[in-house]
Enzyme design. Structure first.
Site, PDB file in Angstrom:
ATOM      1  N   SER A  14       0.812  -1.204   0.000  1.00 44.71           N
ATOM      2  CA  SER A  14       0.000   0.000   0.000  1.00 44.71           C
ATOM      3  C   SER A  14       0.854   1.267   0.000  1.00 44.71           C
ATOM      4  O   SER A  14       1.555   1.543  -0.959  1.00 44.71           O
ATOM      5  CB  SER A  14      -0.951  -0.034   1.204  1.00 44.71           C
ATOM      6  N   ASP A  63      10.434   5.981  -9.832  1.00 42.09           N
ATOM      7  CA  ASP A  63      10.085   6.643 -11.090  1.00 42.09           C
ATOM      8  C   ASP A  63      10.791   7.979 -11.251  1.00 42.09           C
ATOM      9  O   ASP A  63      11.175   8.370 -12.367  1.00 42.09           O
ATOM     10  CB  ASP A  63       8.575   6.859 -11.172  1.00 42.09           C
ATOM     11  N   LYS A 123      -0.320  -4.340  -3.178  1.00 40.25           N
ATOM     12  CA  LYS A 123      -1.620  -3.730  -2.896  1.00 40.25           C
ATOM     13  C   LYS A 123      -1.590  -2.287  -3.390  1.00 40.25           C
ATOM     14  O   LYS A 123      -0.843  -1.463  -2.866  1.00 40.25           O
ATOM     15  CB  LYS A 123      -1.951  -3.759  -1.415  1.00 40.25           C
TER      16      LYS A 123
END
Length: 442
Positions: free
Chosen positions: A302, A313, A327
């Protein structure tokens, strides 16, 4: 004689007026003669079937069951069939959720979920009875005391594991690599978690551990980074998100923002207009230039995935370890009165590059499996310069391999993260321009 009531809507009309608007009348009832339902209408046949089942239970079940219990069970059933994270929160579960986001709750300190129908450990929380007992992410819980977990709902399993501090619970678990189930006895206690910890791993290299994302985690990270900066941790930093089950979305955004001075952090998409959100980094950042390694594993879920994905990224740090839990959904808490609530999955979140983590996880840049860094014992027959009486002291920091902290000796992944940071530091020094001193004149 059939038990179908003459009016299948009768039992629904007898339900508590306080509960009806929540459970059944959020959408308009169709006219009885209507055969096709619109997008916002309740289906007639299904409602009739529900009313018949409700009436049969009321009249024929071996024990009397009150309307409120039946309705709450129906709500639990509706939510449990959606996904593993949507659920009905009764007063106790709602209170527990609120306590956990504030950093205090009762139990053994374990995050669990359902995987392939089996009750599975997502992660043991740091410094709790579960972690001290040696429970690991991906352990399958077969029995709670004498109760098999097969067929139990997630909430039923959690309820069984709760109890008064000082009482014991016995878990039977199956662990990958073991030929037989293991039995673990754990003493319950009040769990008070400190979500952020920090220390120096070596001169110039800091360690920041986040065990879960709570309301104040972002502020605590800022404070920890300042403490590490004052301690001289300018050569590199390890951000440890292993076995972090997630938590508050805003806390994850705040943590990522502490390392980024621009760019997208995360965005969400769902069916409702207000479920589409986007979060970006601000200009001010607590650690803008310190080399960073982010540790993740199968227990990183999560909000931990949000942070790791954003930093990966944005090329802010090297992600190391093993693939995260995967998740990538957002749950919204919708209160029902003062004491109850729905926890409903309303959106999926995406990393800055548009990756959905749901059921995929974050793949590390450098895969390092769990292991142990073995430090060779010093031989009694081996003599070193430092063993000679009256030897000259060098100008190093005095740390030797046999003086490494037990944390590094026992944690291969952390040791490799520190090694990578040291290598990056060496390379950066080699790339730095060399300033030549003017030639001395005779």
């Amino acid at each position: 004689m059939p038990l179908t009531p003459a009016d299948p809507f009768a039992p629904l009309r007898r339900l508590s007026a306080a509960l009806l608007p929540v459970a059944l009348l959020a959408l308009p009832l169709p006219a009885p003669a209507q055969t096709e339902t619109g997008a916002g209408d309740l289906p007639v046949e299904e409602i009739q079937a529900f009313g018949e089942v409700f009436e049969r239970i009321k009249r024929a079940y071996v024990e009397e069951v009150d309307d409120a219990t039946l309705l709450r069970n129906a709500m639990r059933g509706m939510l449990s069939e959606l996904d593993p994270h949507s659920t009905f929160l009764d007063a106790e579960a709602y209170r527990t959720l609120q306590e956990s986001t504030q950093g205090e709750f009762g139990g053994v300190g374990i995050e669990v979920g359902k995987r392939d129908g089996q009750l599975t450990v997502v992660t043991p929380i740091d410094d709790t009875p579960a972690s001290r007992a040696g429970l690991q992410a991906q352990d399958i819980i077969l029995r709670i005391d004498d109760t098999p977990t097969e067929g139990l709902s997630l909430q039923e399993a959690v309820d069984l594991m709760r109890g008064d501090p000082g009482t014991e619970i016995r878990l039977t678990i199956m662990r990958e690599g073991e030929s037989a189930p293991l039995s673990v006895t754990i003493e319950r206690e009040i769990i008070r978690t400190q979500s952020v910890k920090h220390e120096l791993l070596a001169p110039g290299f800091g360690y920041l551990r986040i065990s879960q994302f709570q309301t104040r985690t972002g502020d605590q990270v800022i404070e920890a980074l300042e403490t590490l900066r004052q301690a001289g941790a300018s050569k590199g930093l390890v951000l440890d998100l292993r076995n972090n089950p997630g938590g508050v979305l805003q806390a994850a955004v705040d943590v990522a923002d502490a390392f980024l001075d621009e760019g997208l952090i995360v965005y969400t998409e769902g069916r409702l207009p207000d479920s589409a959100m986007s979060f970006s980094a601000g200009r001010e950042t607590a650690a803008p230039e310190v080399p960073l390694v982010v540790l993740i594993n199968g227990g990183s879920a999560s909000a931990a995935g949000i942070v790791a994905g954003a930093l990966q990224d944005q090329r802010r740090g090297v992600v190391m370890g093993t693939e995260s839990f995967g998740k990538g959904s957002v749950q919204q808490i919708m209160p029902l009165g003062e004491d109850e609530a729905l926890k409903l999955t309303t959106a999926l979140y995406f990393t800055p590059s548009g990756r959905s983590i749901q059921a995929q996880g974050i793949a590390p840049d450098v895969e390092v499996v769990r292991g142990r860094l073995e430090v060779a014992e010093r031989s009694a027959l081996r003599v070193r310069e430092a063993d000679l009486e009256g030897h000259l002291e060098g100008n190093g920091d005095g740390r030797r391999a046999d003086e490494l902290s037990s944390r590094l000796r026992d944690d291969y992944q952390l040791g490799e993260a520190l090694n990578l940071l040291k290598a990056l530091n060496v390379l950066s020094q080699r790339d730095a321009p060399v300033t030549e001193s003017p030639a001395a004149t005779e």
